[in-house]
Design a protein around this motif. Structure first.
Motif, PDB file in Angstrom:
ATOM      1  N   ASN A 151      -9.823 -17.951  12.644  1.00 35.59           N
ATOM      2  CA  ASN A 151     -10.306 -18.968  13.567  1.00 35.59           C
ATOM      3  C   ASN A 151     -10.914 -18.305  14.798  1.00 35.59           C
ATOM      4  N   PHE A 152     -11.710 -19.055  15.527  1.00 31.18           N
ATOM      5  CA  PHE A 152     -12.379 -18.502  16.702  1.00 31.18           C
ATOM      6  C   PHE A 152     -11.877 -19.184  17.967  1.00 31.18           C
ATOM      7  N   ALA A 153     -11.209 -18.386  18.786  1.00 30.13           N
ATOM      8  CA  ALA A 153     -10.852 -18.842  20.127  1.00 30.13           C
ATOM      9  C   ALA A 153     -11.993 -18.407  21.056  1.00 30.13           C
ATOM     10  N   SER A 154     -11.680 -17.923  22.230  1.00 31.10           N
ATOM     11  CA  SER A 154     -12.733 -17.541  23.169  1.00 31.10           C
ATOM     12  C   SER A 154     -12.117 -16.793  24.334  1.00 31.10           C
ATOM     13  N   ALA A 155     -12.910 -15.947  24.969  1.00 30.34           N
ATOM     14  CA  ALA A 155     -12.468 -15.352  26.225  1.00 30.34           C
ATOM     15  C   ALA A 155     -12.115 -16.438  27.233  1.00 30.34           C
ATOM     16  N   ASN A 156     -12.740 -17.614  27.089  1.00 31.90           N
ATOM     17  CA  ASN A 156     -12.449 -18.741  27.981  1.00 31.90           C
ATOM     18  C   ASN A 156     -11.048 -19.301  27.788  1.00 31.90           C
ATOM     19  N   ALA A 157     -10.371 -18.934  26.721  1.00 33.80           N
ATOM     20  CA  ALA A 157      -8.976 -19.330  26.554  1.00 33.80           C
ATOM     21  C   ALA A 157      -8.062 -18.533  27.471  1.00 33.80           C
ATOM     22  N   ALA A 166     -16.503 -25.195  31.881  1.00 36.96           N
ATOM     23  CA  ALA A 166     -16.044 -25.163  30.492  1.00 36.96           C
ATOM     24  C   ALA A 166     -14.671 -25.799  30.319  1.00 36.96           C
ATOM     25  N   LEU A 167     -14.383 -26.856  31.044  1.00 35.94           N
ATOM     26  CA  LEU A 167     -13.050 -27.460  31.032  1.00 35.94           C
ATOM     27  C   LEU A 167     -12.594 -27.823  29.617  1.00 35.94           C
ATOM     28  N   ALA A 168     -13.378 -28.613  28.917  1.00 33.43           N
ATOM     29  CA  ALA A 168     -12.986 -29.051  27.577  1.00 33.43           C
ATOM     30  C   ALA A 168     -12.981 -27.883  26.598  1.00 33.43           C
ATOM     31  N   HIS A 169     -13.938 -26.994  26.740  1.00 29.97           N
ATOM     32  CA  HIS A 169     -14.021 -25.814  25.880  1.00 29.97           C
ATOM     33  C   HIS A 169     -12.788 -24.931  26.043  1.00 29.97           C
ATOM     34  N   CYS A 170     -12.351 -24.715  27.281  1.00 33.82           N
ATOM     35  CA  CYS A 170     -11.148 -23.908  27.528  1.00 33.82           C
ATOM     36  C   CYS A 170      -9.929 -24.547  26.870  1.00 33.82           C
ATOM     37  N   ALA A 171      -9.817 -25.862  26.991  1.00 36.10           N
ATOM     38  CA  ALA A 171      -8.682 -26.563  26.389  1.00 36.10           C
ATOM     39  C   ALA A 171      -8.713 -26.450  24.870  1.00 36.10           C
ATOM     40  N   ILE A 197     -10.323 -14.468  16.546  1.00 37.44           N
ATOM     41  CA  ILE A 197     -11.197 -13.623  17.348  1.00 37.44           C
ATOM     42  C   ILE A 197     -11.548 -14.413  18.597  1.00 37.44           C
ATOM     43  N   SER A 198     -11.489 -13.737  19.750  1.00 42.52           N
ATOM     44  CA  SER A 198     -11.900 -14.363  21.008  1.00 42.52           C
ATOM     45  C   SER A 198     -13.169 -13.666  21.495  1.00 42.52           C
TER      46      SER A 198
END
Length: 264
Positions: A151-157, A166-171, A197-198
């Motif tokens: 799955n793909f998370a993000s550095a924004n996590a 990126a409020l919704a994206h971070c969540a 992967i982030s």
């Protein structure tokens, strides 16, 4: 800064030979790069995308290279029946399934005061629900012989980026991290590995217009130890490793592919 040359994304090997993989979001960006690279390294790949024209273009590119890539499009993975249809399509075509890569996603980038509830819900559905639904649909088949979920998370996590609302994206991506750890726990008795992967800032059709602004470009580039933004292929190389047998003792892990941005 002088950076070493990137690996040839069209290199071929047998690293994924014999594996059947579902890769979502193959119409562009990371999903497209993963689908093509997996096929170049021996996997039989089934892709999907909500955009039929983009998916068809990727399919034609794969066929021009002689790659084993099929596609089901359009396919809306926020609907449970569509997730099941994708799994059924894969089993009908290849008879088995060992790898699941959830690359498809969509997000609204707006600050809290401007973000509508509909946009919030659509982002969570497109970044979190579709991961759950496809994992659930594929789970009984992965249990039969083990497999790998990516799955793909993000550095924004993990961190925020100035001038990126990126409020919704971070969540959503924070949820993907937590969901994947639990999948790893539940899958371990059956030989199912689950990792994330982030990525940091990767240049795609969605991000290219934003970083075309010289001020934004320079501001965000300073957030990376390595003096460039990422490419979809940078992420796809890491994906090949994590779903391969080379990573057979790696689960519940999150790999930062971000040019060092998370450490700053």
């Amino acid at each position: 800064m002088n950076l070493p040359p990137a690996a040839n994304p069209k290199a071929r090997s047998s690293r994924l030979e014999g594996k059947v993989a579902i890769v979502t979001g193959i119409g562009s960006g990371i999903g497209k790069a993963c689908a093509l690279m997996f096929a170049r390294h021996g996997a039989s790949v089934v892709g999907c995308d909500l955009d039929p024209r983009a998916a068809q273009a990727t399919l034609e590119e794969a066929r021009a290279e002689g790659l084993a890539l099929e596609s089901l499009h359009p396919c809306d993975l926020t609907r449970p029946e569509e997730a099941r249809r994708l799994v059924d399509f894969t089993l009908a075509r290849f008879g088995r399934l060992q790898v699941l890569v959830n690359a498809a996603a969509w997000a609204a980038f707006k600050p809290v005061e401007e973000l509508s509830y509909e946009e919030w819900r659509k982002t969570l559905a497109s970044e979190l629900d579709l991961v759950f639904l496809l994992c659930q649909a594929a789970w009984p088949y992965l249990k039969r012989q083990g497999g790998a979920i990516l799955n793909f998370a993000s550095a924004n996590a993990y961190r925020v980026l100035e001038r990126s609302p990126a409020l919704a994206h971070c969540a959503g991506k924070g949820g993907v991290l937590a969901l994947t750890r639990q999948l790893a726990l539940e899958g371990a008795p059956f030989g199912i590995r689950a990792n994330t992967i982030s990525p940091g800032l990767v240049v795609t059709g969605a991000t290219r217009p934003v970083i075309a602004d010289p001020e934004i470009h320079d501001l965000w580039l300073k957030e990376h130890m390595l003096a460039r933004f990422g490419t979809p292929e940078d992420v796809a190389w890491a994906a090949v490793f994590l779903v391969s047998d080379e990573a057979s003792w790696i689960t519940a892990a999150d790999l930062a592919v971000d040019g060092g941005t998370r450490a700053l």
